[in-house]
Motif scaffolding. Structure first.
Motif, PDB file in Angstrom:
ATOM      1  N   LEU A  32       0.806  -1.225   0.000  1.00 28.75           N
ATOM      2  CA  LEU A  32       0.000   0.000   0.000  1.00 28.75           C
ATOM      3  C   LEU A  32       0.839   1.274   0.000  1.00 28.75           C
ATOM      4  O   LEU A  32       0.297   2.363   0.012  1.00 28.75           O
ATOM      5  N   ARG A  33       2.165   1.130   0.076  1.00 22.99           N
ATOM      6  CA  ARG A  33       3.071   2.274   0.175  1.00 22.99           C
ATOM      7  C   ARG A  33       2.781   3.119   1.414  1.00 22.99           C
ATOM      8  O   ARG A  33       2.941   4.346   1.401  1.00 22.99           O
ATOM      9  N   MET A  34       2.341   2.442   2.474  1.00 20.75           N
ATOM     10  CA  MET A  34       2.065   3.144   3.729  1.00 20.75           C
ATOM     11  C   MET A  34       2.450   2.285   4.919  1.00 20.75           C
ATOM     12  O   MET A  34       2.252   1.075   4.898  1.00 20.75           O
ATOM     13  N   THR A  35       2.973   2.931   5.948  1.00 19.44           N
ATOM     14  CA  THR A  35       3.145   2.222   7.221  1.00 19.44           C
ATOM     15  C   THR A  35       1.781   2.097   7.896  1.00 19.44           C
ATOM     16  O   THR A  35       0.800   2.732   7.473  1.00 19.44           O
ATOM     17  N   ALA A  36       1.749   1.345   8.994  1.00 21.04           N
ATOM     18  CA  ALA A  36       0.488   1.188   9.730  1.00 21.04           C
ATOM     19  C   ALA A  36       0.009   2.537  10.265  1.00 21.04           C
ATOM     20  O   ALA A  36      -1.193   2.867  10.174  1.00 21.04           O
ATOM     21  N   ASP A  37       0.930   3.320  10.812  1.00 18.85           N
ATOM     22  CA  ASP A  37       0.518   4.623  11.352  1.00 18.85           C
ATOM     23  C   ASP A  37      -0.006   5.547  10.254  1.00 18.85           C
ATOM     24  O   ASP A  37      -0.975   6.279  10.454  1.00 18.85           O
ATOM     25  N   GLN A  38       0.643   5.513   9.090  1.00 16.51           N
ATOM     26  CA  GLN A  38       0.148   6.316   7.964  1.00 16.51           C
ATOM     27  C   GLN A  38      -1.253   5.864   7.548  1.00 16.51           C
ATOM     28  O   GLN A  38      -2.116   6.687   7.222  1.00 16.51           O
ATOM     29  N   SER A  39      -1.474   4.546   7.542  1.00 17.47           N
ATOM     30  CA  SER A  39      -2.809   4.029   7.207  1.00 17.47           C
ATOM     31  C   SER A  39      -3.845   4.521   8.209  1.00 17.47           C
ATOM     32  O   SER A  39      -4.949   4.945   7.836  1.00 17.47           O
ATOM     33  N   LEU A  40      -3.500   4.473   9.475  1.00 18.65           N
ATOM     34  CA  LEU A  40      -4.454   4.889  10.515  1.00 18.65           C
ATOM     35  C   LEU A  40      -4.809   6.370  10.381  1.00 18.65           C
ATOM     36  O   LEU A  40      -5.980   6.750  10.530  1.00 18.65           O
ATOM     37  N   GLU A  41      -3.804   7.181  10.061  1.00 18.86           N
ATOM     38  CA  GLU A  41      -4.087   8.613   9.839  1.00 18.86           C
ATOM     39  C   GLU A  41      -5.041   8.795   8.660  1.00 18.86           C
ATOM     40  O   GLU A  41      -5.980   9.592   8.695  1.00 18.86           O
ATOM     41  N   ARG A  42      -4.749   8.041   7.622  1.00 17.39           N
ATOM     42  CA  ARG A  42      -5.585   8.131   6.424  1.00 17.39           C
ATOM     43  C   ARG A  42      -7.016   7.656   6.716  1.00 17.39           C
ATOM     44  O   ARG A  42      -7.998   8.200   6.192  1.00 17.39           O
ATOM     45  N   PHE A  43      -7.116   6.597   7.526  1.00 16.09           N
ATOM     46  CA  PHE A  43      -8.446   6.046   7.861  1.00 16.09           C
ATOM     47  C   PHE A  43      -9.309   7.111   8.573  1.00 16.09           C
ATOM     48  O   PHE A  43     -10.527   7.122   8.404  1.00 16.09           O
ATOM     49  N   GLU A  44      -8.681   7.980   9.351  1.00 13.01           N
ATOM     50  CA  GLU A  44      -9.462   9.053  10.011  1.00 13.01           C
ATOM     51  C   GLU A  44     -10.124   9.927   8.959  1.00 13.01           C
ATOM     52  O   GLU A  44     -11.319  10.230   9.029  1.00 13.01           O
ATOM     53  N   ARG A  45      -9.316  10.320   7.966  1.00 15.99           N
ATOM     54  CA  ARG A  45      -9.868  11.176   6.899  1.00 15.99           C
ATOM     55  C   ARG A  45     -10.925  10.424   6.088  1.00 15.99           C
ATOM     56  O   ARG A  45     -11.965  10.985   5.715  1.00 15.99           O
ATOM     57  N   MET A  46     -10.646   9.147   5.824  1.00 19.73           N
ATOM     58  CA  MET A  46     -11.603   8.343   5.044  1.00 19.73           C
ATOM     59  C   MET A  46     -12.917   8.158   5.816  1.00 19.73           C
ATOM     60  O   MET A  46     -14.008   8.184   5.235  1.00 19.73           O
ATOM     61  N   THR A  47     -12.805   7.964   7.138  1.00 20.58           N
ATOM     62  CA  THR A  47     -14.007   7.782   7.966  1.00 20.58           C
ATOM     63  C   THR A  47     -14.825   9.075   7.996  1.00 20.58           C
ATOM     64  O   THR A  47     -16.066   9.036   7.890  1.00 20.58           O
ATOM     65  N   ASP A  48     -14.131  10.207   8.119  1.00 21.52           N
ATOM     66  CA  ASP A  48     -14.827  11.494   8.098  1.00 21.52           C
ATOM     67  C   ASP A  48     -15.576  11.672   6.773  1.00 21.52           C
ATOM     68  O   ASP A  48     -16.730  12.109   6.740  1.00 21.52           O
ATOM     69  N   LEU A  49     -14.865  11.309   5.699  1.00 19.60           N
ATOM     70  CA  LEU A  49     -15.446  11.461   4.358  1.00 19.60           C
ATOM     71  C   LEU A  49     -16.682  10.577   4.182  1.00 19.60           C
ATOM     72  O   LEU A  49     -17.652  10.938   3.509  1.00 19.60           O
ATOM     73  N   ALA A  50     -16.634   9.393   4.815  1.00 23.08           N
ATOM     74  CA  ALA A  50     -17.736   8.429   4.645  1.00 23.08           C
ATOM     75  C   ALA A  50     -18.916   8.734   5.561  1.00 23.08           C
ATOM     76  O   ALA A  50     -20.016   8.199   5.353  1.00 23.08           O
ATOM     77  N   ALA A  51     -18.682   9.605   6.557  1.00 19.33           N
ATOM     78  CA  ALA A  51     -19.728   9.867   7.549  1.00 19.33           C
ATOM     79  C   ALA A  51     -20.998  10.375   6.883  1.00 19.33           C
ATOM     80  O   ALA A  51     -20.943  11.244   6.023  1.00 19.33           O
ATOM     81  N   GLY A  52     -22.124   9.817   7.289  1.00 22.82           N
ATOM     82  CA  GLY A  52     -23.393  10.232   6.710  1.00 22.82           C
ATOM     83  C   GLY A  52     -23.716   9.543   5.396  1.00 22.82           C
ATOM     84  O   GLY A  52     -24.805   9.683   4.861  1.00 22.82           O
ATOM     85  N   GLY A  53     -22.743   8.777   4.868  1.00 27.96           N
ATOM     86  CA  GLY A  53     -22.973   8.090   3.595  1.00 27.96           C
ATOM     87  C   GLY A  53     -23.788   6.819   3.744  1.00 27.96           C
ATOM     88  O   GLY A  53     -24.206   6.228   2.746  1.00 27.96           O
ATOM     89  N   GLY A  54     -23.981   6.388   4.992  1.00 27.67           N
ATOM     90  CA  GLY A  54     -24.848   5.233   5.220  1.00 27.67           C
ATOM     91  C   GLY A  54     -24.162   3.890   5.115  1.00 27.67           C
ATOM     92  O   GLY A  54     -24.795   2.850   5.346  1.00 27.67           O
TER      93      GLY A  54
END
Lengths: 307, 307
Positions: free
Chosen positions: A111-133
């Motif tokens: 994925l070209r990411m460390t675990a910590d980088q993935s976790l940071e990204r997941f925060e943004r992805m979760t925010d983006l998905a919020a309300g999407g159902g």
């Protein structure tokens, strides 16, 4: 132990992504439509990733739009980044399955990411998905060992799981990406996650690389896990474990549970018929054993001499 | 649960007997000699049966006389009748493994005897073997299901085990001859036998016909079983379950237990080297997975792009 388990059929994503030849979009849609009425809790349908990274799944949008959705089945897509979230939500994907690796080497390789980088990204992805159902799940690759680094400390996996829960992710899949797990390890890690994160929906994603797929599934089940990923015919594998067999085979897993009187919800006879057609779709033999040997209920005619 | 299990390598008998081509006597002896120093509790070396019934093992006496016996390893022979007892004792076989079927149809098809007829015969065979110094074991085929009759009642198996104990037989192997058993069933039957016949040495003989071999071994282990039959490479099978894979694979079983920190006494690396040579001996691929995939300890080089 639970009298019911729930199966997520992942062959359309985890199987087809690694096939040598591109499986035509119409074949993918037809297979998913054959699987949909069989009683799966979920079907991992595709991945909204870069066509460069996974050319075999470049038709993600077409597949998601082309299938006949069955009420009661959640159609899942694997999502590596924010763009994937947007594409998946745009076509009404029921579940977004974020993917990361517990080990940094595998994360960088895959994925070209460390675990910590993935976790940071997941925060943004979760925010983006919020309300999407959509339901948000995260799959943790190499949770039971890394083909580059070796052992992955359970404490590290538990820390990652805690951070996922803190982000607001609803489900976690512990993935034995290259089939390194053993039953004792599976039981111990699953018990720890279930104890510490009782609100998370826990899935195990097992491979049969070293023949332990069903033994590991049994160990997970005994420790309280009710959700299992599996791939029709045992498709799949990992580019970093060449020559090895793939995911736990769905029909073999369903067969084992049903023989144990554990309800999977899945129509095994119907599933075996679909499995029989799989070699023609992918153009090679597949590892699944029950569709070759028949179920344990199969009876043979007594030889003439013994009548 | 026990920290130690004991493995009986059965490929020279249960594997070679069903091969299409006769394995040359010298190859059999060389393989057994390669296996002997690896730490097995037992090696099922051959069968003293009629060469008409099993032409592949017509060289039983030559094999038993030709091998280099390793102290601490018991060399076992499968024995169907009185003549077999005499032949086996004449060449100093350490253990006589009498064979019968729990189901009468399978007994008639395989041995031309019902279970009751086998038990009567076992009394005469046990009398004949008395004083000969060999350990007497009895293998109960179809103990978990019969390919002709279907379910085999556990009460019937328990009755047979009780009669074997009464005859004076010292060990019993519960055999899943055509891979019909599931983990719940294995646990229940093994627990019942261990509870009712604590003095008997209990072995399970499992097949991987439907992929459940290692899961069933795990279930047996969890229920207290410490002795396992297994075949190098997963050789073997049953003429009444064509197209199916064979015995539980020794190296895959040893690998699973060792990964679980259960001591098998077996040198896994040495065993994998022997397994690698097996396809050349039998002339075809074999089902074993660990010798293809490598152990869970195998490490891969990190791809260039991820360094």
């Amino acid at each position: 132990m639970s009298a019911r388990v729930f199966i997520n059929e992942v062959a359309p994503r985890d199987g087809f992504q690694i096939e040598r030849d591109f499986v035509p979009t119409a074949d993918k849609i037809a297979l998913i439509d054959d699987l949909s009425p069989l009683g799966f809790a979920k079907i991992e349908t595709t991945s909204f990733t870069s066509p460069k990274a996974i050319p075999n799944l470049a038709d993600a949008g077409e597949v998601m739009a082309g299938i006949q959705r069955q009420p009661g089945v959640d159609y899942v897509a694997l999502i590596p980044n924010e763009k994937g979230v947007e594409r998946a939500l745009a076509c009404g994907t029921d579940e977004l399955n974020f993917v990361m690796s517990a080990s940094d080497s595998h994360g960088r390789a895959n994925l070209r990411m460390t675990a910590d980088q993935s976790l940071e990204r997941f925060e943004r992805m979760t925010d983006l998905a919020a309300g999407g159902g959509a339901f948000i799940n995260a799959s943790i690759s190499t949770a039971f060992g890394c083909p580059f680094e070796g052992d992955v400390r359970p404490e590290r996996v538990l820390e990652i799981v805690a951070r996922l829960a803190a982000i607001g992710i609803q489900g976690v899949s512990l993935c034995d990406t290259t089939g390194m797990a053993n039953p004792r390890q599976v039981a111990e890690l699953c018990e720890a996650v279930l104890t510490r994160q009782p609100k998370l929906s826990l899935t195990v994603h097992l491979h049969n690389t070293r023949g332990m797929g069903l033994a590991n599934a049994l160990a997970a089940y005994q420790s309280g896990v009710m959700r299992f990923d599996a791939a029709l015919g045992g498709l799949g594998g990992c580019p970093f474990a060449p020559g090895a067999s793939g995911n736990v085979c769905t029909e073999d897993l369903v067969h084992m549970f049903e023989q144990m009187s554990v309800d999977t919800g899945v129509d095994l006879d119907g599933l075996l018929k679909v499995a029989e057609g799989l070699p023609a779709i992918v153009g090679h033999d597949v590892p699944g054993q029950v569709f070759k040997a028949g179920t344990s209920q199969r009876r043979y005619a007594l030889p003439e001499a013994a009548r």
